[in-house]
Motif scaffolding. Sequence first.
Motif, short mmCIF file in Angstrom:
data_model
loop_
_atom_site.label_atom_id
_atom_site.label_comp_id
_atom_site.label_asym_id
_atom_site.label_seq_id
_atom_site.Cartn_x
_atom_site.Cartn_y
_atom_site.Cartn_z
N ALA A 66 -18.83 50.73 42.76
CA ALA A 66 -18.13 51.74 43.54
C ALA A 66 -17.26 52.54 42.58
CB ALA A 66 -17.26 51.11 44.63
N MET B 150 -11.67 51.23 44.78
CA MET B 150 -12.24 51.04 46.11
C MET B 150 -12.14 49.59 46.58
SD MET B 150 -13.39 53.75 47.69
CE MET B 150 -14.62 53.10 48.82
N LYS C 108 -13.15 46.69 44.46
CA LYS C 108 -14.18 45.81 43.89
C LYS C 108 -13.58 44.48 43.40
CE LYS C 108 -15.41 48.88 40.85
NZ LYS C 108 -14.46 49.92 41.28
N THR D 151 -17.55 50.18 37.66
CA THR D 151 -17.24 51.45 38.31
C THR D 151 -18.37 52.44 38.04
OG1 THR D 151 -16.05 52.35 36.42
CG2 THR D 151 -14.78 51.06 37.98
N THR E 49 -22.27 48.05 47.82
CA THR E 49 -21.47 49.26 47.66
C THR E 49 -20.32 49.21 48.67
OG1 THR E 49 -23.42 50.51 46.98
CG2 THR E 49 -21.50 51.77 47.67
N GLY F 237 -17.53 59.58 43.81
CA GLY F 237 -16.89 59.43 45.10
C GLY F 237 -16.49 60.75 45.73
#
Length: 474
Positions: A159, A163, A165, A298, A319, A436
């Motif tokens: 991601a 976010m 992770k 990332t 994801t 993103g």
Amino acid sequence: MNNLYAVDKFIESVKKILQDKPLGSIQWFVLYQSCLGKTYGEIAEASGYGNNYIKEIGSELWQDLSIALGKRVTKKNLHLALNNHLQSEIANGENQLQQKFGEESSLEIVSPDFFSASKIEFPSGPVALSSPFYINRPSLEELVCNEVLQPGCLIRLKAPRKMGKSSLLNRMIAYARDQNYQIVYLDFQEADRDIFVSLDKFLRWFCVNVTRQLNLLPCLDDFWDTEMGSKVSCKIYFEAYLLQHIDDSPIVLALNEVHRIFEHPNIAQDFLPMLRFWHEQAKQDRTWQKLRMVVVHTTEIYIPLKLNQSPFNVGITITLPPFTLKEVQNLALRYGLDWSGNSEGAKRLAPLQAMVGGHPYLVNLAFYHLCQGEMTLDMLLETASTPVGIYGQHLRELLTLLQAEPELILAMEQVIATDGKVELDAIAAYKLESMGLVQLNGNEASSKCELYRLYFSQQFEKQNSANAYSKFTI
């Protein structure tokens, strides 16, 4: 008890009371919500678990607390029992000070019902396992935790930055520990630059780190053969030494910040296929089935490295999704924003949800500033896309990435020029999604959130005006 400071005091107290019996994330969630006065039904709805399961978790919690405190603890008397315990600890502390110094102690007693926004930490890095600010998403956690039980699995968590992770990875690791799995955690940010000079040096560093975390003595020279090559030597070292000298409990090999390896093609072109081969070996070799691999990286790194596709597509890919409005509302309550707890509160939060698109870090950052009393929600939204807003640094970092590839600037201009979807070149669409910035339906892209649409439209307008002025003056 409707304030976070009181809840934090009680949570810290429970940590000490049950220090010999660590709690899992769902147990902390039930405890935290119970401290806020939530019913089992409300807790079940917020967590996504069944009502009966939440009741069972609660019942076990109260039983453990009852045994530890030597008095009956229930959901109804939880506040009273923990408050009495805190007051008892304070009194004992005062007595010890008096005995030590022979005089009255000036220890200040802070009421557990006193709320202090300064106790809330600035959102940065992974969310602690015991933190009330982690939003549990059962469909996501259960998928990861179920997958790590599969022999020889390989899980990829990917991601854009911030976010969640690493927070999810830590919860999966905690779950694996509960299953008595052995854990090896490597963060490639810790590796010195000279480790990446050659594949041989990198793989030896890799093997030594894994060996020490398994409490074994490194003996690379007994298995390393320059004629066979570093990859084969590394495989033999794992197969004939590490996986043989442990008990039958599986090993979870968690590799975080793997994008650091993408920056070194001389390493990535051999190391990543090696992991893929190990994963495939597990389909036919029981020895390799002991190894469960989790790879976290990332996706913004694709831009500066000029990558047109992920350099590592193997295993099951997870994801991380953005927060839903309901999850945003749940988080607001945990920050002590009591006005957000009803349907009217949900309506007030909807513009924030639209502004940041449910981005976990951006939502947390908003609530941090709101609970500090620095600004109102209306003020926050009004300045959100400006350089002086709370998201200024985040937005500047994205702009810098975009400016590295002019074709992405043009693609993003197309996206924000319309309120609907626009068809983009496949590679440009893939890269903008990796950052993103957009959400895709095929190659059709739309802005991920209002924040990005507003900010980049302002930036592109300034740039176009500057270019026009430059041409005019020439």
